[in-house]
Design a protein around this motif. Structure first.
Motif, PDB file in Angstrom:
ATOM      1  N   GLU B  21      33.032  41.087  61.221  1.00 47.81           N
ATOM      2  CA  GLU B  21      31.636  41.314  61.622  1.00 47.81           C
ATOM      3  C   GLU B  21      31.196  41.182  62.917  1.00 47.81           C
ATOM      4  O   GLU B  21      30.151  41.871  63.393  1.00 47.81           O
ATOM      5  N   ILE B  22      31.830  39.967  63.583  1.00 47.89           N
ATOM      6  CA  ILE B  22      31.775  39.904  65.023  1.00 47.89           C
ATOM      7  C   ILE B  22      32.366  40.826  65.671  1.00 47.89           C
ATOM      8  O   ILE B  22      31.924  41.345  66.656  1.00 47.89           O
ATOM      9  N   LEU B  23      33.598  41.079  65.314  1.00 43.33           N
ATOM     10  CA  LEU B  23      34.241  41.905  66.112  1.00 43.33           C
ATOM     11  C   LEU B  23      34.220  43.506  66.071  1.00 43.33           C
ATOM     12  O   LEU B  23      34.274  44.214  66.779  1.00 43.33           O
ATOM     13  N   GLY B  25      30.774  44.172  65.752  1.00 42.23           N
ATOM     14  CA  GLY B  25      29.535  44.474  66.516  1.00 42.23           C
ATOM     15  C   GLY B  25      28.358  44.410  65.726  1.00 42.23           C
ATOM     16  O   GLY B  25      27.166  44.319  65.829  1.00 42.23           O
ATOM     17  N   ARG B  26      28.621  44.115  64.440  1.00 41.33           N
ATOM     18  CA  ARG B  26      27.557  44.505  63.409  1.00 41.33           C
ATOM     19  C   ARG B  26      26.765  43.140  63.650  1.00 41.33           C
ATOM     20  O   ARG B  26      25.528  43.250  63.550  1.00 41.33           O
ATOM     21  N   THR B  27      27.302  42.060  63.720  1.00 38.85           N
ATOM     22  CA  THR B  27      26.665  40.965  63.846  1.00 38.85           C
ATOM     23  C   THR B  27      26.819  40.107  65.128  1.00 38.85           C
ATOM     24  O   THR B  27      27.911  40.243  65.817  1.00 38.85           O
ATOM     25  N   ARG B  28      25.814  39.530  65.853  1.00 34.90           N
ATOM     26  CA  ARG B  28      26.134  38.902  67.024  1.00 34.90           C
ATOM     27  C   ARG B  28      26.143  37.302  66.782  1.00 34.90           C
ATOM     28  O   ARG B  28      25.469  36.735  66.228  1.00 34.90           O
ATOM     29  N   ASP B  29      27.200  36.911  67.451  1.00 33.15           N
ATOM     30  CA  ASP B  29      27.410  35.506  67.150  1.00 33.15           C
ATOM     31  C   ASP B  29      26.451  34.662  67.695  1.00 33.15           C
ATOM     32  O   ASP B  29      26.325  34.963  69.193  1.00 33.15           O
ATOM     33  N   ALA B  30      26.130  33.736  67.453  1.00 36.58           N
ATOM     34  CA  ALA B  30      25.065  32.625  67.819  1.00 36.58           C
ATOM     35  C   ALA B  30      25.589  31.134  68.125  1.00 36.58           C
ATOM     36  O   ALA B  30      25.226  30.429  68.747  1.00 36.58           O
ATOM     37  N   MET B  32      28.686  30.170  68.945  1.00 40.05           N
ATOM     38  CA  MET B  32      29.169  29.696  70.154  1.00 40.05           C
ATOM     39  C   MET B  32      28.284  29.200  71.418  1.00 40.05           C
ATOM     40  O   MET B  32      28.608  27.958  72.004  1.00 40.05           O
ATOM     41  N   HIS B  33      27.205  29.688  71.682  1.00 40.78           N
ATOM     42  CA  HIS B  33      26.430  29.321  72.741  1.00 40.78           C
ATOM     43  C   HIS B  33      25.587  28.009  72.326  1.00 40.78           C
ATOM     44  O   HIS B  33      25.572  27.039  72.973  1.00 40.78           O
ATOM     45  N   ALA B  36      28.469  25.430  72.443  1.00 43.82           N
ATOM     46  CA  ALA B  36      28.716  24.998  73.885  1.00 43.82           C
ATOM     47  C   ALA B  36      27.810  24.143  74.381  1.00 43.82           C
ATOM     48  O   ALA B  36      28.160  23.010  75.311  1.00 43.82           O
ATOM     49  N   GLY B  37      26.473  24.285  74.291  1.00 40.87           N
ATOM     50  CA  GLY B  37      25.474  23.436  74.814  1.00 40.87           C
ATOM     51  C   GLY B  37      25.503  21.953  74.235  1.00 40.87           C
ATOM     52  O   GLY B  37      25.207  21.035  74.707  1.00 40.87           O
ATOM     53  N   VAL B  49      37.576  29.500  73.506  1.00 47.14           N
ATOM     54  CA  VAL B  49      36.835  30.088  72.415  1.00 47.14           C
ATOM     55  C   VAL B  49      37.760  31.211  71.941  1.00 47.14           C
ATOM     56  O   VAL B  49      38.133  32.024  72.736  1.00 47.14           O
ATOM     57  N   VAL B  51      37.873  34.416  68.962  1.00 46.94           N
ATOM     58  CA  VAL B  51      37.129  35.068  67.956  1.00 46.94           C
ATOM     59  C   VAL B  51      38.233  35.993  67.279  1.00 46.94           C
ATOM     60  O   VAL B  51      39.153  36.793  67.794  1.00 46.94           O
TER      61      VAL B  51
END
Lengths: 250, 250
Positions: B21-23, B25-30, B32-33, B36-37, B49, B51
């Motif tokens: 679903e990330i690949l 485009g149905r879901t935007r991954d949150a 990773m960000h 990273a922080g 990273v 996917v």
């Protein structure tokens, strides 16, 4: 969940996101999600994404791995003017090509900076470094071109520019004719542009209209790009746009 | 941009985001960000990273590559109850371990579903499949545990759960003592919780307070998690929380 699984007969793609600022968490990447959605709409299966630092060995290795494993690769980031923008050199190295300031790219930048009153200094000239044999990808937002080498499309990290570059590349991948495009710089907020642009898009269903927020000389506005395979129709739409936004700059 | 470049002496990490679903485009991954922080704050350098789709060969190959190249790997996604949640089996295969329903994980799920009045059916029992030798990662939001095997921390894709799992794993990586934690389920919006929670956090600066939005039985609320190395202090903070939110459920 099987509705996300693409048919194995679809052309495949991979993405390489380049940037220390993504890995540090300072910046949240937006391009992966955008690319994924666009590829799905165009019948191309995005099969892998990698995020790597602004480091030559990492970029070169990832480009080679992805370009070898998938039909098409899109890269995002590292083609700006600063010293750590090294993507172009890495792509050249990955494919064993020479690289230097190329006249066609330099001319595009020179014209842009003259128009906007900025200096084409040594830093900005880095953005004219294009590997031998690459084809330029138009950047209607801020001039500095991306490029395509072998099966790799090298594009900017700034989301508005990435989106504009992708829009010009995608039709060529799905067997459609290359699109002609013209653009207009409008110094209004996208909210003011959206209404009139939507009406114009409805009048010209054979064309596509994109608006990309951009800053020029400290002023916020948007670059409106009209794309289509029929040059006369694109001209007609541009005339209507100029009438709608008489203060706009080409 | 050099301020994003980590010192080479820092421990290194990679992330593997798993999900069609990330690949698509149905879901935007949150995640990773977020990761990273958090890693930057904890002095760990996120170096790559990837996917990949919900496909065994892709997941196994990526896990092996990343686990071999970096000190620590975090995976996100694919540990839910549906048939395409295959991450646990892939991690087991990557490291040549057996996998099956493990009693400690099954007991956690059984207790949770009894409390919430749902059935521990065959689908949900999949979430108790843990590779031999793995250590469980607590999931205070929805019970189903993540796990750590070798240098790989396998966590949920749902952002609230990923964040909660990461918060319990991170201190163990930076040489700090493992944190004790207790949690409380509060059926109010996070906006109602934030104020009192912030005041409590100021009173107990040696503890950390996290709130993770979650739905339970169709009711929206949040799981509040209190963490600290001193059990008596965590108890004291929990008592204050119970007084602040008397209707809350353990």
């Amino acid at each position: 969940m099987t509705d996300d699984r693409p048919a194995t007969a679809l052309p495949t793609a991979a993405m390489l996101v380049i940037g220390d600022e993504i890995l540090s968490g300072r910046t949240r990447d937006a391009n992966m999600h955008h690319l994924a959605g666009e590829l799905t709409k165009h019948g191309i299966a995005l099969r892998e994404v990698r995020v790597v630092p602004d480091e030559p060995a990492a970029i070169v290795a990832a480009v080679r791995a992805l370009a070898g494993a998938y039909d098409t690769v899109f890269t995002s980031g590292g083609i700006g003017p600063t010293h750590d923008d090294i993507t172009a050199d890495c792509i050249a190295e990955a494919f064993g090509r020479a690289i230097g300031v190329r006249e066609d790219a330099r001319a595009i930048l020179a014209a842009h900076y003259e128009r906007t009153g900025l200096e084409l200094n040594e830093a900005r000239l880095r953005m004219a470094r294009i590997p031998d044999g690459a084809a330029l990808i138009d950047n209607p937002v801020s001039a500095a071109p991306g490029f395509t080498l072998e099966n790799v499309h090298v594009m900017a990290g700034v989301p508005a520019i990435f989106e504009a570059m992708l829009a010009s590349v995608l039709p060529t991948l799905t067997g459609g004719p290359p699109l002609l495009s013209q653009s207009l710089r409008v110094e209004r907020g996208e909210g003011d542009i959206a209404g009139p642009l939507g009406e114009l898009a409805a009048e010209f269903p054979d064309l596509s209209f994109g608006s990309y927020p951009s800053q020029r000389g400290g002023v916020f506005g948007a670059t409106v790009v009209v794309r289509g395979s029929d040059g006369a129709r694109v001209d007609a739409a541009m005339q209507r746009l100029a009438a709608l936004f008489p203060e706009a700059l080409a």
